[in-house]
Design an enzyme around this catalytic site. Structure first.
Site, PDB file in Angstrom:
ATOM      1  N   CYS A   2      41.004  33.927  30.044  1.00 18.31           N
ATOM      2  CA  CYS A   2      40.297  35.043  30.676  1.00 18.31           C
ATOM      3  C   CYS A   2      41.326  36.006  31.247  1.00 18.31           C
ATOM      4  CB  CYS A   2      39.482  34.575  31.871  1.00 18.31           C
ATOM      5  SG  CYS A   2      38.184  33.430  31.461  1.00 18.31           S
ATOM      6  N   ARG A  16      36.414  41.587  34.514  1.00 19.52           N
ATOM      7  CA  ARG A  16      37.137  40.548  33.785  1.00 19.52           C
ATOM      8  C   ARG A  16      36.627  40.443  32.348  1.00 19.52           C
ATOM      9  NH1 ARG A  16      34.941  35.465  35.468  1.00 19.52           N
ATOM     10  NH2 ARG A  16      36.703  34.428  34.481  1.00 19.52           N
ATOM     11  N   ASN A  79      40.145  30.110  34.348  1.00 20.51           N
ATOM     12  CA  ASN A  79      40.619  28.776  34.019  1.00 20.51           C
ATOM     13  C   ASN A  79      42.063  28.563  34.456  1.00 20.51           C
ATOM     14  OD1 ASN A  79      38.774  27.053  32.834  1.00 20.51           O
ATOM     15  ND2 ASN A  79      40.106  26.709  31.081  1.00 20.51           N
TER      16      ASN A  79
HETATM   17  C1  LIG Z   1      35.539  28.378  31.302  1.00 20.20           C
HETATM   18  C2  LIG Z   1      35.536  29.651  32.136  1.00 20.20           C
HETATM   19  C3  LIG Z   1      36.917  30.243  32.124  1.00 20.20           C
HETATM   20  C4  LIG Z   1      37.212  30.847  30.787  1.00 20.20           C
HETATM   21  C5  LIG Z   1      38.560  30.450  30.347  1.00 20.20           C
HETATM   22  O1  LIG Z   1      39.551  30.752  30.974  1.00 20.20           O
HETATM   23  N1  LIG Z   1      38.573  29.723  29.230  1.00 20.20           N
HETATM   24  C6  LIG Z   1      39.792  29.251  28.659  1.00 20.20           C
HETATM   25  C7  LIG Z   1      39.571  27.871  28.089  1.00 20.20           C
HETATM   26  S1  LIG Z   1      41.136  27.179  27.831  1.00 20.20           S
HETATM   27  O2  LIG Z   1      41.858  27.117  29.108  1.00 20.20           O
HETATM   28  O3  LIG Z   1      41.846  28.067  26.880  1.00 20.20           O
HETATM   29  O4  LIG Z   1      40.901  25.850  27.258  1.00 20.20           O
HETATM   30  C8  LIG Z   1      35.117  29.377  33.579  1.00 20.20           C
HETATM   31  C9  LIG Z   1      35.160  30.659  34.438  1.00 20.20           C
HETATM   32  C10 LIG Z   1      34.094  30.492  35.534  1.00 20.20           C
HETATM   33  C11 LIG Z   1      33.606  29.055  35.341  1.00 20.20           C
HETATM   34  C12 LIG Z   1      32.223  28.659  35.910  1.00 20.20           C
HETATM   35  C13 LIG Z   1      32.197  28.949  37.418  1.00 20.20           C
HETATM   36  C14 LIG Z   1      30.853  28.495  38.028  1.00 20.20           C
HETATM   37  C15 LIG Z   1      30.591  27.009  37.754  1.00 20.20           C
HETATM   38  C16 LIG Z   1      31.528  26.127  38.567  1.00 20.20           C
HETATM   39  C17 LIG Z   1      31.166  24.659  38.363  1.00 20.20           C
HETATM   40  O5  LIG Z   1      32.057  23.873  39.122  1.00 20.20           O
HETATM   41  C18 LIG Z   1      31.321  24.306  36.898  1.00 20.20           C
HETATM   42  C19 LIG Z   1      30.434  25.164  36.041  1.00 20.20           C
HETATM   43  C20 LIG Z   1      30.644  26.677  36.256  1.00 20.20           C
HETATM   44  C21 LIG Z   1      29.453  27.363  35.562  1.00 20.20           C
HETATM   45  C22 LIG Z   1      31.998  27.181  35.651  1.00 20.20           C
HETATM   46  C23 LIG Z   1      32.107  26.879  34.140  1.00 20.20           C
HETATM   47  C24 LIG Z   1      33.450  27.374  33.540  1.00 20.20           C
HETATM   48  O6  LIG Z   1      34.497  26.611  34.053  1.00 20.20           O
HETATM   49  C25 LIG Z   1      33.703  28.869  33.841  1.00 20.20           C
HETATM   50  C26 LIG Z   1      32.669  29.681  33.045  1.00 20.20           C
END
Ligand SMILES: C[C@H](CCC(=O)NCCS(=O)(=O)O)[C@H]1CC[C@H]2[C@@H]3CC[C@@H]4C[C@H](O)CC[C@]4(C)[C@H]3C[C@H](O)[C@]12C
Length: 324
Positions: A2, A16, A79
């Site tokens: 992100c 973002r 993340n």
């Molecule tokens: C995954 C996303 C980041 C994207 C990213 O950077 N992807 C790289 C992947 S990789 O690093 O390349 O493998 C992040 C950003 C915000 C997050 C939510 C925040 C609220 C909530 C918190 C709870 O505790 C758990 C569930 C919850 C819905 C979260 C799910 C997930 O974690 C979200 C979507």
């Protein structure tokens, strides 16, 4: 991966890219002032600032990915795998679960200075929201129109760093991301003189040669450099509309096209949405992967004294303006 950006123009903007290989059922969610937050430490936040952002609603609770409150303070969670370390549940007054950080801060703070004192001796715990939503490894950028900070909960405790560039991506820890910018101090929006070997006839055969060496790939360190370079060189405009448009262009410098980031098993990370919240007006603008028209949801078009969440599903269908 992100990327998040805080940007000043005629107004202040915060937004973002959310990059992932799968999508949640996220929506634009407004939390009016009287939605009650029962914190896991036993405290209750019953009358608080209203907020707008992107969230998944589960059990009537807004799990925010990024949000802005009615005072113009914003946060995004990104993340931070393998580095984020949350404390075991302690249930002390100064401990909150990682998923509570966004509502906790936006409920009560107006400025970055207030956030800094709220975070002073705060403990972030790994308490899961539910079995379906265990805690995820995140770090956060928090910004008002004057300043930005990065918050990282590492094995050695909570760190609150000033973020002078107003950009956050993912790993490595923020001090390393900032240090890495030193390696690019020679890059320029102008084509530079021939410092390489002035006695050789090296031709400036193209515009844009001053930024040769700007990393073009999708890794988090490269996106940090590219988004910062793009933001730092961005022009300022006369109107808010031009600013919003420009903001999306800054984010699109680190946009992930489907197919370019293979995460295995035929999954590809891509930019699910880009957002730009005008923090002066509380209008949340966004685009999705399939719909590049800008959609807008306004915080102040709602009854902010309500006690139920308001949510708008994302526009995800491609729409083409046919001319003839
Ligand atoms: C995954 C996303 C980041 C994207 C990213 O950077 N992807 C790289 C992947 S990789 O690093 O390349 O493998 C992040 C950003 C915000 C997050 C939510 C925040 C609220 C909530 C918190 C709870 O505790 C758990 C569930 C919850 C819905 C979260 C799910 C997930 O974690 C979200 C979507």
């Amino acid at each position: 991966m992100c990327t998040s950006v805080s940007f000043n123009g005629n107004h202040h903007y915060f937004g973002r890219n959310l990059d992932l290989d799968y999508t949640f059922n996220q929506e634009v969610v407004i939390t009016p002032r009287n939605v009650v937050f029962e914190l896991r430490n036993g405290q209750t936040l019953s009358s608080h600032f209203a907020m707008i952002g992107m969230a998944v609603i589960s059990d009537n609770y807004p799990l925010y990915f990024d949000a802005t409150n009615e005072k113009g303070l914003s946060i995004a969670g990104l993340n931070y795998p393998k580095n984020a370390f949350y404390q075991p549940d302690e249930k002390t007054e100064n401990s909150i679960a990682s998923f509570e950080l966004i509502p906790y801060v936006l409920s009560q703070c107006t400025t970055i200075d207030e956030v800094k004192s709220l975070l002073d001796d705060l403990i972030i715990t790994d308490v899961a929201f539910s079995p379906e939503f265990p805690s995820s490894p995140l770090h956060w950028i928090i910004a008002d129109k004057h300043a930005a900070i990065t918050v990282e909960s590492d094995r050695d405790g909570l760190h609150v760093y000033d973020n002078p560039v107003g950009v956050l991506t993912n790993n490595p820890p923020f001090p390393t991301q900032l240090f890495n910018l030193n390696n690019y101090r020679h890059l320029s929006a102008k084509t530079s003189a021939n410092f390489f070997a002035p006695q050789l006839d090296l031709d400036a055969y193209s515009n844009g040669m001053g930024a040769i060496g700007l990393p073009g790939d999708l890794s988090s360190m490269s996106r940090f450099v590219r988004a910062t370079f793009t933001k730092e060189h961005s022009l300022k405009f006369q109107t808010v509309e031009e600013d919003i448009n420009q903001f999306f262009h800054i984010l699109s410098s680190v946009w992930q096209t489907k197919g370019l980031c293979d995460v295995g098993e035929e999954h590809y990370e891509y930019t699910i949405y880009s957002s730009c919240c005008d923090t002066d007006t509380g209008i949340y603008y966004y685009k999705t992967y399939n719909n590049s028209q800008i959609s807008a949801v306004s915080l102040h078009h709602e009854n902010l004294d309500a006690s139920d969440l308001i949510h708008y599903p994302l526009v995800t269908k491609t729409s083409i303006h046919s001319i003839n």
